[in-house]
Design a protein around this motif. Structure first.
Motif, PDB file in Angstrom:
ATOM      1  N   VAL A  52      24.588 -53.944 -71.602  1.00 33.82           N
ATOM      2  CA  VAL A  52      23.978 -54.761 -70.560  1.00 33.82           C
ATOM      3  C   VAL A  52      22.479 -54.756 -70.794  1.00 33.82           C
ATOM      4  O   VAL A  52      21.875 -53.698 -70.964  1.00 33.82           O
ATOM      5  CB  VAL A  52      24.310 -54.210 -69.162  1.00 33.82           C
ATOM      6  N   ARG A  53      21.870 -55.952 -70.804  1.00 34.00           N
ATOM      7  CA  ARG A  53      20.444 -56.063 -71.102  1.00 34.00           C
ATOM      8  C   ARG A  53      19.709 -56.722 -69.942  1.00 34.00           C
ATOM      9  O   ARG A  53      20.205 -57.668 -69.337  1.00 34.00           O
ATOM     10  CB  ARG A  53      20.224 -56.904 -72.362  1.00 34.00           C
ATOM     11  N   ALA A  54      18.520 -56.229 -69.679  1.00 29.25           N
ATOM     12  CA  ALA A  54      17.656 -56.855 -68.675  1.00 29.25           C
ATOM     13  C   ALA A  54      16.218 -56.727 -69.140  1.00 29.25           C
ATOM     14  O   ALA A  54      15.876 -55.868 -69.960  1.00 29.25           O
ATOM     15  CB  ALA A  54      17.837 -56.198 -67.307  1.00 29.25           C
ATOM     16  N   PHE A  55      15.355 -57.589 -68.586  1.00 27.94           N
ATOM     17  CA  PHE A  55      13.964 -57.645 -69.016  1.00 27.94           C
ATOM     18  C   PHE A  55      13.051 -57.634 -67.795  1.00 27.94           C
ATOM     19  O   PHE A  55      13.317 -58.321 -66.808  1.00 27.94           O
ATOM     20  CB  PHE A  55      13.689 -58.924 -69.814  1.00 27.94           C
ATOM     21  N   GLY A  56      11.993 -56.870 -67.883  1.00 30.89           N
ATOM     22  CA  GLY A  56      10.934 -56.956 -66.893  1.00 30.89           C
ATOM     23  C   GLY A  56       9.890 -57.934 -67.399  1.00 30.89           C
ATOM     24  O   GLY A  56       9.260 -57.691 -68.425  1.00 30.89           O
ATOM     25  N   ASP A  57       9.727 -59.066 -66.724  1.00 30.24           N
ATOM     26  CA  ASP A  57       8.739 -60.048 -67.154  1.00 30.24           C
ATOM     27  C   ASP A  57       8.286 -60.851 -65.948  1.00 30.24           C
ATOM     28  O   ASP A  57       8.633 -60.553 -64.809  1.00 30.24           O
ATOM     29  CB  ASP A  57       9.288 -60.961 -68.254  1.00 30.24           C
ATOM     30  N   ALA A  94      23.414 -57.385 -62.786  1.00 29.62           N
ATOM     31  CA  ALA A  94      24.611 -57.716 -62.001  1.00 29.62           C
ATOM     32  C   ALA A  94      25.424 -58.816 -62.665  1.00 29.62           C
ATOM     33  O   ALA A  94      26.662 -58.801 -62.621  1.00 29.62           O
ATOM     34  CB  ALA A  94      24.206 -58.129 -60.585  1.00 29.62           C
ATOM     35  N   GLU A  95      24.755 -59.777 -63.287  1.00 25.02           N
ATOM     36  CA  GLU A  95      25.458 -60.889 -63.942  1.00 25.02           C
ATOM     37  C   GLU A  95      26.324 -60.431 -65.109  1.00 25.02           C
ATOM     38  O   GLU A  95      27.254 -61.134 -65.509  1.00 25.02           O
ATOM     39  CB  GLU A  95      24.449 -61.913 -64.447  1.00 25.02           C
ATOM     40  N   GLN A  96      26.033 -59.254 -65.647  1.00 29.93           N
ATOM     41  CA  GLN A  96      26.729 -58.786 -66.846  1.00 29.93           C
ATOM     42  C   GLN A  96      27.747 -57.681 -66.565  1.00 29.93           C
ATOM     43  O   GLN A  96      28.451 -57.251 -67.483  1.00 29.93           O
ATOM     44  CB  GLN A  96      25.704 -58.284 -67.867  1.00 29.93           C
ATOM     45  N   LEU A  97      27.822 -57.199 -65.336  1.00 29.97           N
ATOM     46  CA  LEU A  97      28.786 -56.165 -64.993  1.00 29.97           C
ATOM     47  C   LEU A  97      30.163 -56.790 -64.750  1.00 29.97           C
ATOM     48  O   LEU A  97      30.267 -57.952 -64.342  1.00 29.97           O
ATOM     49  CB  LEU A  97      28.318 -55.396 -63.754  1.00 29.97           C
ATOM     50  N   PRO A  98      31.237 -56.031 -64.988  1.00 32.65           N
ATOM     51  CA  PRO A  98      32.578 -56.612 -64.901  1.00 32.65           C
ATOM     52  C   PRO A  98      33.040 -56.928 -63.483  1.00 32.65           C
ATOM     53  O   PRO A  98      33.978 -57.705 -63.306  1.00 32.65           O
ATOM     54  CB  PRO A  98      33.467 -55.540 -65.534  1.00 32.65           C
TER      55      PRO A  98
END
Length: 277
Positions: A61-66, A81-85
């Protein structure tokens, strides 16, 4: 950006071994929270992407602070949350939840997963609500097959930021987590002079001498992005035989200043919820 690895990846055996050992512990249900720290352009993202290629098949699961994530509360956690099952975290975020409640729910989601790696890149630019909840969740992780990688820049003030801007850094609570039994901190340093010779060849800049590589290293501290830009813009003869400092590469200074100043400004303007320990 995570998801794409440069074919010019050079060296980093020690760092890859470090991450491999941490993941080995997590696979044995001894969760790991790893801070990956280094200056802008030093190669943190490339390092993590190369490591992920050594563990194929593992849910990541990947996320970015930007700037986009900072524009509204829960920007980073919405990406996760979009990538959790299951939709449990998304439903929690849809309500008017407090960070402590979200952190508890997030920890439960992580603990229920089988072999999960969570990567938060540019975490020092993550929105405060998400980073607080994520930190609280990390404190709860124990017997879980989870590794959380928190990529961030070393503490300091953002170049070009307003004089009253806060230092560009994670909340101090993360340091306590990295020092905990489940925590680890990987400091990503610049490439060695020997590795800079290999980098020059890989980028089509033949002819960098050992003395030129040492000069390039002295000027860039082995920062890969900085070094590539200089190799692109400065004649090899000048690098190998010139005197005095090398010039700052065109384009890098402005890009770094603009990005860090924007991050620091939005962090300063966001409502503070980081008081929770």
């Amino acid at each position: 950006m995570l998801g794409r690895t440069s074919p010019l990846f050079i060296g980093r055996k020690r760092e890859l071994d470090f991450l491999g050992e941490a993941w080995g512990a997590a696979r044995r249900r001894d969760a790991r929270i790893v801070g990956v720290r280094g200056t802008a352009g030093v190669g943190k993202t490339e390092l993590v992407e190369r490591f992920l290629r050594t563990v194929p098949g593992v849910r990541t699961v990947r996320a970015f602070g930007d700037e986009d994530a900072l524009a509204h509360p829960w920007g980073v956690l919405e990406q996760i949350a979009e990538q959790l099952p299951t939709p449990a975290l998304a439903r929690t975020l849809a309500g008017q939840a407090e960070a402590a409640f979200v952190g508890q729910a997030l920890a439960a989601e992580f603990a229920a997963a089988d072999a999960l790696i969570v990567v938060v890149d540019d975490a020092h630019c993550g929105d405060r609500q998400s980073m607080t909840a994520l930190r609280l969740a990390a404190r709860r992780l124990r017997n879980a097959q989870v590794m959380l990688l928190v990529l961030h820049q070393a503490p300091g003030y953002a170049p070009g930021a307003a004089p009253d801007a806060p230092p560009l850094e994670l909340h101090e609570g993360w340091e306590r987590i990295f020092d905990s039994p489940q925590g680890r901190l990987l400091q990503v340093e610049g490439l060695s002079a020997e590795d800079l010779v290999r980098l020059a060849v890989a980028t089509g800049h033949d002819g960098l001498t050992p003395s030129g590589a040492r000069r390039l290293h002295e000027h860039t501290d082995g920062n890969a992005q900085h070094s590539i830009l200089l190799l692109d813009q400065v004649e090899m003869h000048s690098i190998n035989f010139g005197n005095g400092p090398l010039p700052a590469p065109r384009g890098m200074t402005q890009a770094v200043v603009a990005r860090l100043a924007s991050c620091a400004r939005r962090t300063r303007e966001a409502p503070s919820t980081e008081a929770a320990s």
